[in-house]
Design a protein around this motif. Structure first.
Motif, PDB file in Angstrom:
ATOM      1  N   ALA A 132      45.947  61.247  34.115  1.00 64.10           N
ATOM      2  CA  ALA A 132      47.124  60.486  34.538  1.00 64.10           C
ATOM      3  C   ALA A 132      47.217  59.223  33.691  1.00 64.10           C
ATOM      4  N   GLY A 133      48.418  58.914  33.228  1.00 61.18           N
ATOM      5  CA  GLY A 133      48.628  57.745  32.376  1.00 61.18           C
ATOM      6  C   GLY A 133      48.675  58.078  30.902  1.00 61.18           C
ATOM      7  N   ASP A 134      48.247  59.282  30.512  1.00 64.74           N
ATOM      8  CA  ASP A 134      48.315  59.670  29.099  1.00 64.74           C
ATOM      9  C   ASP A 134      49.767  59.770  28.651  1.00 64.74           C
ATOM     10  N   ARG A 135      50.064  59.117  27.533  1.00 67.09           N
ATOM     11  CA  ARG A 135      51.422  59.167  26.963  1.00 67.09           C
ATOM     12  C   ARG A 135      51.477  60.295  25.937  1.00 67.09           C
ATOM     13  N   SER A 406      58.856  43.785  50.099  1.00 66.91           N
ATOM     14  CA  SER A 406      59.542  43.901  48.801  1.00 66.91           C
ATOM     15  C   SER A 406      58.549  43.978  47.651  1.00 66.91           C
ATOM     16  N   ILE A 407      57.446  43.238  47.758  1.00 75.90           N
ATOM     17  CA  ILE A 407      56.489  43.251  46.646  1.00 75.90           C
ATOM     18  C   ILE A 407      55.797  44.612  46.559  1.00 75.90           C
ATOM     19  N   SER A 408      55.513  45.238  47.702  1.00 79.40           N
ATOM     20  CA  SER A 408      54.896  46.572  47.673  1.00 79.40           C
ATOM     21  C   SER A 408      55.827  47.576  47.016  1.00 79.40           C
ATOM     22  N   MET A 409      57.110  47.520  47.379  1.00 78.44           N
ATOM     23  CA  MET A 409      58.067  48.459  46.810  1.00 78.44           C
ATOM     24  C   MET A 409      58.234  48.226  45.314  1.00 78.44           C
ATOM     25  N   ALA A 410      58.159  46.956  44.890  1.00 73.70           N
ATOM     26  CA  ALA A 410      58.275  46.639  43.464  1.00 73.70           C
ATOM     27  C   ALA A 410      57.053  47.140  42.704  1.00 73.70           C
ATOM     28  N   LEU A 411      55.879  46.982  43.297  1.00 72.13           N
ATOM     29  CA  LEU A 411      54.645  47.448  42.649  1.00 72.13           C
ATOM     30  C   LEU A 411      54.657  48.953  42.440  1.00 72.13           C
ATOM     31  N   ILE A 412      55.244  49.676  43.393  1.00 70.64           N
ATOM     32  CA  ILE A 412      55.342  51.135  43.266  1.00 70.64           C
ATOM     33  C   ILE A 412      56.484  51.513  42.328  1.00 70.64           C
ATOM     34  N   GLY A 413      57.646  50.918  42.571  1.00 71.07           N
ATOM     35  CA  GLY A 413      58.833  51.269  41.793  1.00 71.07           C
ATOM     36  C   GLY A 413      58.705  50.964  40.312  1.00 71.07           C
ATOM     37  N   GLN A 414      58.020  49.869  39.970  1.00 69.14           N
ATOM     38  CA  GLN A 414      57.843  49.497  38.564  1.00 69.14           C
ATOM     39  C   GLN A 414      56.559  50.077  37.969  1.00 69.14           C
ATOM     40  N   GLN A 415      55.898  50.962  38.731  1.00 66.51           N
ATOM     41  CA  GLN A 415      54.699  51.664  38.261  1.00 66.51           C
ATOM     42  C   GLN A 415      53.531  50.721  37.973  1.00 66.51           C
ATOM     43  N   THR A 416      53.540  49.542  38.603  1.00 67.84           N
ATOM     44  CA  THR A 416      52.483  48.563  38.354  1.00 67.84           C
ATOM     45  C   THR A 416      51.141  49.052  38.889  1.00 67.84           C
ATOM     46  N   VAL A 417      51.135  49.614  40.092  1.00 69.50           N
ATOM     47  CA  VAL A 417      49.902  50.162  40.661  1.00 69.50           C
ATOM     48  C   VAL A 417      49.402  51.323  39.797  1.00 69.50           C
ATOM     49  N   PHE A 418      50.301  52.166  39.356  1.00 70.58           N
ATOM     50  CA  PHE A 418      49.954  53.305  38.509  1.00 70.58           C
ATOM     51  C   PHE A 418      49.293  52.833  37.206  1.00 70.58           C
ATOM     52  N   ASP A 419      49.896  51.836  36.558  1.00 68.05           N
ATOM     53  CA  ASP A 419      49.372  51.352  35.281  1.00 68.05           C
ATOM     54  C   ASP A 419      48.008  50.687  35.448  1.00 68.05           C
ATOM     55  N   TYR A 420      47.831  49.938  36.541  1.00 68.12           N
ATOM     56  CA  TYR A 420      46.535  49.310  36.780  1.00 68.12           C
ATOM     57  C   TYR A 420      45.472  50.383  36.997  1.00 68.12           C
ATOM     58  N   ALA A 421      45.806  51.419  37.761  1.00 68.28           N
ATOM     59  CA  ALA A 421      44.856  52.500  38.027  1.00 68.28           C
ATOM     60  C   ALA A 421      44.463  53.205  36.733  1.00 68.28           C
ATOM     61  N   THR A 422      45.402  53.336  35.797  1.00 72.43           N
ATOM     62  CA  THR A 422      45.104  53.962  34.510  1.00 72.43           C
ATOM     63  C   THR A 422      44.047  53.164  33.755  1.00 72.43           C
ATOM     64  N   SER A 449      44.978  39.358  39.260  1.00 72.56           N
ATOM     65  CA  SER A 449      44.976  38.796  37.907  1.00 72.56           C
ATOM     66  C   SER A 449      45.821  39.645  36.965  1.00 72.56           C
ATOM     67  N   TYR A 450      45.736  40.967  37.124  1.00 70.08           N
ATOM     68  CA  TYR A 450      46.520  41.872  36.277  1.00 70.08           C
ATOM     69  C   TYR A 450      48.018  41.696  36.530  1.00 70.08           C
TER      70      TYR A 450
END
Length: 571
Positions: A132-135, A406-422, A449-450
């Motif tokens: 997951a996260g591979d481009r 709103s911040i939780s939805m933004a973290l999911i919608g903008q793939q921020t959690v996904f990118d950090y997990a990668t 911090s991320y």
């Protein structure tokens, strides 16, 4: 006397014969008129298209234009009657069978490239090392920059046994990675998880009603029943969009006696008027059972939940279901295309229609919206409990949907959690197993911090939206100028502060983060196991099932449930 009676009979015969002739003539006339209207309008359409093709100012694409006109025509009927061109037949077959030939991975578009969202555990992509996260940069040497998800998907699919070479860019790695994957037949298990929640409560999660899914549910049920202590069961149909009606009948039959009515269909053409009954001996008709549904539970999910509710075999828990009670039949058309046409309506054993009152009365997600009491009718379950129609299945026990910040939805919608997990997965060799793993203070501090270091992470709260409207109204009415300082202070307090909000809403953000991290190391099963620990609807089901007296009173109608209360329709 006999002569008079004979004349009377003859008179009646002539009268009836004339009536039949007139009726047949009237029907024939109507049929001729209808056929004429069809031919006339098809001729108009053909000549119109010919003139467009000849004289329109710009070059037109005939395929696109015809597809648009077909879609517009079908859209005027109902949301589920659709045209399936040859190019989309593979996707349609996957929806009904859950099977295709490829590498076994979810992908999504991010910027100019397609990224791997999740490789399925035990399938070629995961076994070959795709993460997951591979481009995806190239496939078989061809550049994938700017390609749509569908284009990349088509290139990854192919005959079983053939190889595909994928060049990927992995965050945290200095150079691209070449991965060779051997395609094979991919059969997605519709039961992603089953297991014991405690020493007495089992759960089976069913994601869709694809071909033979009833066999998977039956296998899961039999495996759970090997645990001698198991005395209650939860069947989770949340987010299940439905599928094959025959599979719904078979699954309901696991819990209903042979011969029990499960669903009936009624259409304009009599050949679609059928009653479907449980065809075989059940597995268990007495174990306390709860069925979980929500707004994403549709069609076959509603048949199972509704049949079990109408037979007083299970308590339904969650939110009102989607409300799709129309039967589709696939008809073959020319050039390997098909028409999925609505031919009938579903009715569950109490006589209720699953279909929403109208197609327009919907929430933003397509599910059933507010239903006026005047449009709802009463029905009775086998045991005499009152239930209502109006669209979908109203649960016996309503559990309000989780609402996130709103911040939780933004973290999911903008793939921020996904990118950090990668990034986390690249530098972390392992984490604790599901059920034990928790987000530590160190991990959460690193996540803060991320996020705070991202220049493009932005979000706006609902409070800000409401404040903006208040400010505009105050300016129009002249109250703003005399309260400038108050408005300025309020605006400052409502302005999003990422670090502050990550602290305020840590509990819910942690859940999203933990599930994404577990998905990287333990795949879908790991995320499910973690989520079940904090799932409100699962907790409510366990609470009720663990109290046999309350469970039986609700099924017997001694305790009024929301299914017997019109307020249950207002979600």
């Amino acid at each position: 006397m006999n002569k008079k009676r004979g004349l009377t009979k003859r008179g009646w015969f002539i009268t009836i014969l004339l009536s039949v002739i007139i009726s047949v003539g009237f029907i024939a006339a109507n049929t001729d008129r209808r056929n004429f209207e069809i031919v006339k309008n098809l001729d108009i359409f053909y000549t119109l298209f010919r003139e467009l093709n000849s004289f329109y100012v710009d070059e037109i694409n005939p395929d696109d234009l015809i597809k648009t006109s077909i879609d517009g025509m079908l859209e005027s009927l109902d949301p589920y009657t659709t045209f399936i061109p040859e190019s989309e037949m593979d996707d349609f077959r996957f929806m009904t069978t859950g099977e295709y030939a490829g590498i076994g991975a979810l992908i999504t578009r991010r910027g100019n490239f397609v990224v791997v969202s999740e490789p399925y555990e035990g399938f070629p992509a995961q076994e070959a090392g795709l993460r997951a996260g591979d481009r995806i940069l190239k496939i078989d040497g061809d550049d994938m920059k700017g390609k749509q998800t569908s284009d990349v998907s088509d290139r990854l699919k192919g005959p079983a046994g053939t190889e595909v070479i994928v060049l990927v860019e992995r965050p945290g790695k200095s150079s691209p990675i070449t991965i060779t994957i051997t395609r094979r037949s991919i059969q997605i298990n519709p039961v992603p998880y089953y297991g014991m929640l405690d020493d007495k409560t089992g759960i089976i999660i069913l994601n869709n009603f694809t071909q033979n899914c009833s066999q998977e549910v039956e296998k899961a049920l039999k495996e759970l029943k090997k645990n001698e202590n198991m005395s209650r069961l939860i069947l989770d149909l949340r987010g299940n969009p439905g599928g094959l009606m025959d599979e719904a009948v078979k699954i309901a039959n696991l819990f209903l006696p042979r011969g029990s009515e499960v669903v009936s269909t009624k259409g304009r053409v009599s050949q679609w008027d059928k009653t479907y009954r449980a065809p075989r001996q059940p597995i268990d008709t007495v174990m306390p059972l709860a069925v979980l549904i929500n707004r994403g539970s549709a069609s076959a999910s509603e048949i199972v939940a509704g049949a079990l509710q109408d037979h007083d075999r299970a308590l339904v828990i969650g939110q009102r279901s989607f409300g799709k009670g129309l039967v589709q039949t696939t008809r073959s058309l020319a050039y390997n295309s098909s028409l999925k046409v609505t031919t009938a309506r579903y009715y569950i054993p109490s006589g209720r229609s699953i279909q929403a009152v109208d197609y327009a009365n919907r929430n933003e997600d397509g599910s059933v919206g507010f239903i006026p009491d005047s449009l709802m009718r009463e029905f009775s379950t086998s045991g005499g409990r009152t239930v209502f129609d109006g669209g979908g299945i109203s649960p016996d026990v309503i559990v309000e949907r989780d609402r996130f910040s709103s911040i939780s939805m933004a973290l999911i919608g903008q793939q921020t959690v996904f990118d950090y997990a990668t990034l986390f997965a690249v530098k972390t060799p392992s984490i604790e197993k599901p059920g034990v793993f928790q987000i530590s203070d160190d991990i959460y501090a690193d996540f803060i911090s991320y996020v705070t270091g991202l220049e493009d992470f932005r979000y706006e709260s609902q409070s800000q939206n409401q404040f903006r409207k208040l400010k505009e109204t105050a300016e129009r009415e002249g109250y703003f100028d005399v309260n400038k300082e108050l408005f300025s202070a309020m605006e400052e307090n409502l302005r999003p502060d990422v670090a502050r909000d990550l602290g305020t809403f840590r509990e819910e953000v942690e859940e999203f983060l933990a599930m994404e991290l577990l998905r990287r190391f333990y795949y879908q099963r790991g995320a499910i196991i973690h989520n079940l620990k904090t799932d409100n609807e699962v907790a409510k089901a366990r609470e009720i099932l663990s109290n046999p007296a309350k469970y039986n009173d609700m099924l017997n109608g001694t305790i009024l449930t929301h299914a017997g209360d019109k307020r249950g329709a207002r979600n």
